[in-house]
Structures are given as C-alpha cells and as structure tokens.
Design a protein around this motif. Structure first.
Motif, PDB file in Angstrom:
ATOM      1  N   ALA A 163       0.842  -1.196   0.000  1.00 14.58           N
ATOM      2  CA  ALA A 163       0.000   0.000   0.000  1.00 14.58           C
ATOM      3  C   ALA A 163       0.878   1.247   0.000  1.00 14.58           C
ATOM      4  N   LEU A 164       0.477   2.219  -0.806  1.00 12.46           N
ATOM      5  CA  LEU A 164       1.113   3.538  -0.811  1.00 12.46           C
ATOM      6  C   LEU A 164       0.076   4.550  -0.349  1.00 12.46           C
ATOM      7  N   VAL A 165       0.383   5.241   0.741  1.00 16.75           N
ATOM      8  CA  VAL A 165      -0.510   6.260   1.281  1.00 16.75           C
ATOM      9  C   VAL A 165      -0.061   7.623   0.761  1.00 16.75           C
ATOM     10  N   LEU A 166      -0.974   8.335   0.120  1.00 22.18           N
ATOM     11  CA  LEU A 166      -0.700   9.676  -0.395  1.00 22.18           C
ATOM     12  C   LEU A 166      -1.291  10.674   0.586  1.00 22.18           C
ATOM     13  N   GLU A 167      -0.446  11.531   1.145  1.00 20.79           N
ATOM     14  CA  GLU A 167      -0.842  12.331   2.291  1.00 20.79           C
ATOM     15  C   GLU A 167      -0.229  13.725   2.244  1.00 20.79           C
ATOM     16  N   THR A 168      -0.465  14.452   3.329  1.00 23.73           N
ATOM     17  CA  THR A 168       0.277  15.671   3.631  1.00 23.73           C
ATOM     18  C   THR A 168       0.991  15.441   4.953  1.00 23.73           C
ATOM     19  N   THR A 169       1.967  16.269   5.233  1.00 22.75           N
ATOM     20  CA  THR A 169       2.653  16.155   6.511  1.00 22.75           C
ATOM     21  C   THR A 169       3.079  17.536   6.977  1.00 22.75           C
ATOM     22  N   THR A 170       3.385  17.650   8.243  1.00 23.69           N
ATOM     23  CA  THR A 170       3.601  18.939   8.889  1.00 23.69           C
ATOM     24  C   THR A 170       4.870  19.622   8.410  1.00 23.69           C
ATOM     25  N   ALA A 171       4.731  20.756   7.739  1.00 24.30           N
ATOM     26  CA  ALA A 171       5.869  21.603   7.403  1.00 24.30           C
ATOM     27  C   ALA A 171       6.048  22.626   8.519  1.00 24.30           C
ATOM     28  N   ALA A 172       7.281  22.789   8.947  1.00 25.50           N
ATOM     29  CA  ALA A 172       7.538  23.713  10.061  1.00 25.50           C
ATOM     30  C   ALA A 172       8.735  24.603   9.753  1.00 25.50           C
ATOM     31  N   ASP A 173       8.836  25.037   8.510  1.00 22.03           N
ATOM     32  CA  ASP A 173       9.924  25.943   8.097  1.00 22.03           C
ATOM     33  C   ASP A 173       9.515  27.377   8.429  1.00 22.03           C
ATOM     34  N   LEU A 174       9.367  27.637   9.718  1.00 18.97           N
ATOM     35  CA  LEU A 174       8.748  28.870  10.178  1.00 18.97           C
ATOM     36  C   LEU A 174       9.645  29.604  11.163  1.00 18.97           C
ATOM     37  N   PRO A 175       9.465  30.900  11.317  1.00 21.29           N
ATOM     38  CA  PRO A 175      10.265  31.651  12.277  1.00 21.29           C
ATOM     39  C   PRO A 175      10.148  31.064  13.678  1.00 21.29           C
ATOM     40  N   GLY A 176      11.269  30.983  14.373  1.00 25.01           N
ATOM     41  CA  GLY A 176      11.276  30.505  15.750  1.00 25.01           C
ATOM     42  C   GLY A 176      11.387  29.006  15.898  1.00 25.01           C
ATOM     43  N   ILE A 177      11.418  28.286  14.793  1.00 24.43           N
ATOM     44  CA  ILE A 177      11.569  26.826  14.849  1.00 24.43           C
ATOM     45  C   ILE A 177      12.923  26.471  14.272  1.00 24.43           C
ATOM     46  N   GLU A 178      13.719  25.778  15.047  1.00 31.52           N
ATOM     47  CA  GLU A 178      15.096  25.505  14.653  1.00 31.52           C
ATOM     48  C   GLU A 178      15.364  24.013  14.533  1.00 31.52           C
ATOM     49  N   GLY A 179      16.427  23.693  13.797  1.00 27.44           N
ATOM     50  CA  GLY A 179      16.942  22.330  13.741  1.00 27.44           C
ATOM     51  C   GLY A 179      15.943  21.332  13.215  1.00 27.44           C
ATOM     52  N   ALA A 180      15.972  20.120  13.810  1.00 28.34           N
ATOM     53  CA  ALA A 180      15.144  19.015  13.334  1.00 28.34           C
ATOM     54  C   ALA A 180      13.662  19.286  13.512  1.00 28.34           C
ATOM     55  N   ARG A 181      13.313  20.214  14.405  1.00 32.45           N
ATOM     56  CA  ARG A 181      11.899  20.496  14.618  1.00 32.45           C
ATOM     57  C   ARG A 181      11.261  21.220  13.430  1.00 32.45           C
ATOM     58  N   ARG A 182      12.060  21.623  12.465  1.00 27.00           N
ATOM     59  CA  ARG A 182      11.512  22.201  11.239  1.00 27.00           C
ATOM     60  C   ARG A 182      10.873  21.126  10.359  1.00 27.00           C
ATOM     61  N   VAL A 183      11.159  19.875  10.635  1.00 27.49           N
ATOM     62  CA  VAL A 183      10.530  18.685  10.060  1.00 27.49           C
ATOM     63  C   VAL A 183      10.748  18.571   8.550  1.00 27.49           C
ATOM     64  N   CYS A 184      10.107  19.445   7.770  1.00 31.80           N
ATOM     65  CA  CYS A 184      10.225  19.434   6.315  1.00 31.80           C
ATOM     66  C   CYS A 184       9.709  20.777   5.816  1.00 31.80           C
ATOM     67  N   ALA A 185       9.875  21.032   4.518  1.00 30.32           N
ATOM     68  CA  ALA A 185       9.531  22.355   4.006  1.00 30.32           C
ATOM     69  C   ALA A 185       8.872  22.276   2.642  1.00 30.32           C
ATOM     70  N   PRO A 186       7.828  23.085   2.392  1.00 28.82           N
ATOM     71  CA  PRO A 186       7.231  23.149   1.065  1.00 28.82           C
ATOM     72  C   PRO A 186       8.257  23.626   0.043  1.00 28.82           C
ATOM     73  N   GLY A 187       8.200  23.047  -1.155  1.00 29.10           N
ATOM     74  CA  GLY A 187       9.100  23.450  -2.221  1.00 29.10           C
ATOM     75  C   GLY A 187      10.345  22.606  -2.352  1.00 29.10           C
ATOM     76  N   LYS A 188      10.588  21.716  -1.394  1.00 29.53           N
ATOM     77  CA  LYS A 188      11.779  20.865  -1.436  1.00 29.53           C
ATOM     78  C   LYS A 188      11.473  19.467  -1.949  1.00 29.53           C
ATOM     79  N   GLY A 189      10.263  19.272  -2.460  1.00 27.48           N
ATOM     80  CA  GLY A 189       9.899  17.986  -3.034  1.00 27.48           C
ATOM     81  C   GLY A 189       9.012  17.164  -2.132  1.00 27.48           C
ATOM     82  N   PRO A 190       8.439  16.071  -2.668  1.00 25.27           N
ATOM     83  CA  PRO A 190       7.618  15.177  -1.855  1.00 25.27           C
ATOM     84  C   PRO A 190       8.406  14.608  -0.683  1.00 25.27           C
ATOM     85  N   VAL A 191       7.704  14.334   0.396  1.00 28.03           N
ATOM     86  CA  VAL A 191       8.315  13.746   1.590  1.00 28.03           C
ATOM     87  C   VAL A 191       8.174  12.228   1.518  1.00 28.03           C
TER      88      VAL A 191
END
Length: 341
Positions: free
Chosen positions: A220-248
């Motif tokens: 099974a392949l699940v097609l989803e969204t996931t939490t992007a956290a490329d936002l001010p005040g969020i640093e390091g690994a907690r940024r999780v992923c970012a829109p524009g950098k490709g599918p996760v």
C-alpha cells in the motif's frame, strides 16, 4: 490537476460527514472504474484494471475527511457550544468563520472580548468550552431551527494561488492525495490498482481499517500531507520538512515504521528521474498507513506526502511544484511495481 484540487478543497467533508466529497469523487471516478463501492464506514473503494493483472495486490490510499467542528448544545441566547472534530489548535480557531450543516449556515467562532478578560485569562490559551459559535440569532429556539446539536461545521477557506508557486486553502490535507488518485484513474495503468478514498482519518484513521481489511492488499502507498515547520522561531530538526523541497518520503513517523524496500525504491526513483525529495527530520505524526499496515496478516506500506504549513487549521499552505512532483513519483512507483512482477 490544480483545478481539480481547488474544487476538492472547496467541498466540506468533516470526519463522519464526508458525503459531499465522496459524491464528487464517485462522479469523477465512475467513468474510469472497473468497480466502485462504498462501505459501512463511508470509504469509497475503486478498482481499475491495468496492463498487468494483479488483482488487489496494490492499494493506493488517501483520506477524504477534514478537521472541523460539531455542535454540542445551544445556549439560551442562541450561541452554539461545540467541540472540534480532529486535532484543531484552539489558538488559530478564534475569530474564524465556519459554515454549518447541509445548508451552510454561516457562523463565527467567538470568545469573550479582550476588554473583558482578566490578566490571568490573557496569559492562557482558552479551553474549548470557553468558545462558542455566533450565527446571529436571538435565542435558542431560532438557533435550533437552523443548527440542532450534532450539526457539523467546516472552516471557510477558498483556494487561492499566491506568492511564488504556493496554494492556500482549507483541506489540502488530504484533498491533494484524492486529486492525485483521481488523475491516475484517468490514465492507462501499468498494473491493477485499488484506490481507497478513506473516511474518518482525522479522528483516528478509522476508515482505513475497514478498507484495508476488505481489500487485503500486499503493498500500500498512502498519499498524504505532513507537517511543514519551516517557520520563524523553529530551529533544527523540529523544522521537520519544508514546502518546495519535493515530496516527503517517510521512513518512520509517530505511528508507523515504513517498509524499507519501498522507501528505498521511492528514493531511487526520485533520484533517477530528477525529482527533488526530502524526509521528515523529526519523528512525529501518523496517517492511514498505521492502520493499513496492521490489517489482517500485515501489509507492506509506504507514504508519500506533500509538506504543508498550518495543518489542521482553517487555512493551509503547500507548494504547487511539490504537488506535481508527488503525482509524477506516484506514477513512477506504479510502473516500478509492475516491473517487479
């Protein structure tokens, strides 16, 4: 695909009340499906034959539902008390417009005015029972005629392209997955595929259990969204992923350890075809994969997601390029699965 996604995002389909979304998808899918059915939980299961006959070996899944509200009681003054359906952040709901019920009665999520709160109240996020929905009526009797307890409500957020290649809309989670699956249904597929448009994901991946159990896939392949956290005040690994950098492409989240071979295949396909991709840098969240994976004797699962800002909020933001690349990579995955048979 963009116009289809926008049309899907305009629809209201809070968990347990996905009917408008399911009806639209059914109408769109019917001309291309070899079989189509709904089940007791409200999932829509669509099967389409491909060039290679494999039966129900491969499942693609995306959920139809979105977060929202449900009316729980009405005050003497005609204000609606409510609870959230799904994990909505109370901080971003205050002052937001909603529409309620099939007639889309307009309302506004309200809170006691700032001029009337104590210093202690100013420093705390208000609890849900402090909020209410104002529909502009004079008393309980008038309110009950329009929106009796049990009525669902959806946030209002018309889709709009903005900035440098972004889309803002409600319910991108997970109408992007639904849009990709609908587009794939229109194509000649390299192998048989079962498409599960699932219900009630936002309240505990409930619909996926029934759909996976009845289909009984191997992969099974699940097609989803996931939490992007490329936002001010969020640093390091907690940024999780970012829109524009490709599918996760996920290897693990808070609910699932994904099949390693499927993860590597998706990564390889992306790199071989010049598709940008990323992983989640922080282990959190979950989706229908957790339920599908545990169905019957077990299912090999993978997840392909769009990084989206402000998930479970009245408006969300994603990258148009990511949506397109997610569609391309899903196509490549289907071809790769067919080649392995």
């Amino acid at each position: 695909m963009l116009e289809l996604l926008k049309e899907l995002c305009r629809l209201n389909g809070v968990s347990g009340a996905e009917d408008p979304v399911r009806n639209f998808i059914q109408t769109q899918a019917q001309p291309y499906a070899d079989s189509l059915r709904s089940d007791a939980l409200g999932n829509l299961i669509v099967f389409k034959r491909g060039k290679k006959s494999t039966g129900n070996k491969l499942l693609l899944a995306a959920h139809m539902d979105e977060v929202g509200v449900i009316v729980t009681r009405i005050t003497e003054e005609g204000f609606l008390k409510f609870d959230f359906v799904g994990g909505v952040d109370r901080r971003v709901a205050i002052g937001k417009p909603v529409v309620l019920g099939e007639n889309e009665i307009p309302g506004l999520i309200g809170l006691k005015a700032i001029h009337l709160v104590s210093r202690e109240e100013e420093e705390k996020v208000p609890k849900t029972d402090a909020l209410y929905i104002d529909i502009g009526v004079k008393d309980r009797e008038e309110a009950e005629k329009l929106v009796p307890p049990g009525t669902y409500g959806s946030f209002v957020g018309p889709p709009q392209e903005f900035g440098q290649g972004f889309l803002k809309a409600k319910a991108i989670d997970d109408r992007i997955g639904c849009a990709i699956m609908l587009e794939l249904l229109k194509e000649d597929l390299p192998l048989d595929v079962t498409f599960a448009f699932t219900a009630q994901e936002e309240v505990g991946t409930r619909g996926a259990f029934g759909s996976a159990f009845s289909v009984s896939p191997e992969v099974a392949l699940v097609l989803e969204t996931t939490t992007a956290a490329d936002l001010p005040g969020i640093e390091g690994a907690r940024r999780v992923c970012a829109p524009g950098k490709g599918p996760v492409i996920s290897y693990m989240d808070g609910a699932t350890i994904y099949d390693r071979d499927l993860f590597e295949n998706l990564r390889r396909l992306a790199e071989e075809h010049g598709i940008p991709w990323q992983t989640k840098e922080y282990i959190a969240g979950g989706n229908d994969a957790r339920t599908i994976q545990r169905s019957r004797s077990g299912v090999r699962v993978a997840a392909l997601s769009a990084a989206v800002r402000y998930l479970h909020a009245p408006a969300t933001v994603g990258s148009l390029a990511d949506f397109e690349n997610m569609w391309k990579l899903t196509r490549l995955f289907l071809a790769d699965q067919a080649a392995q048979l």
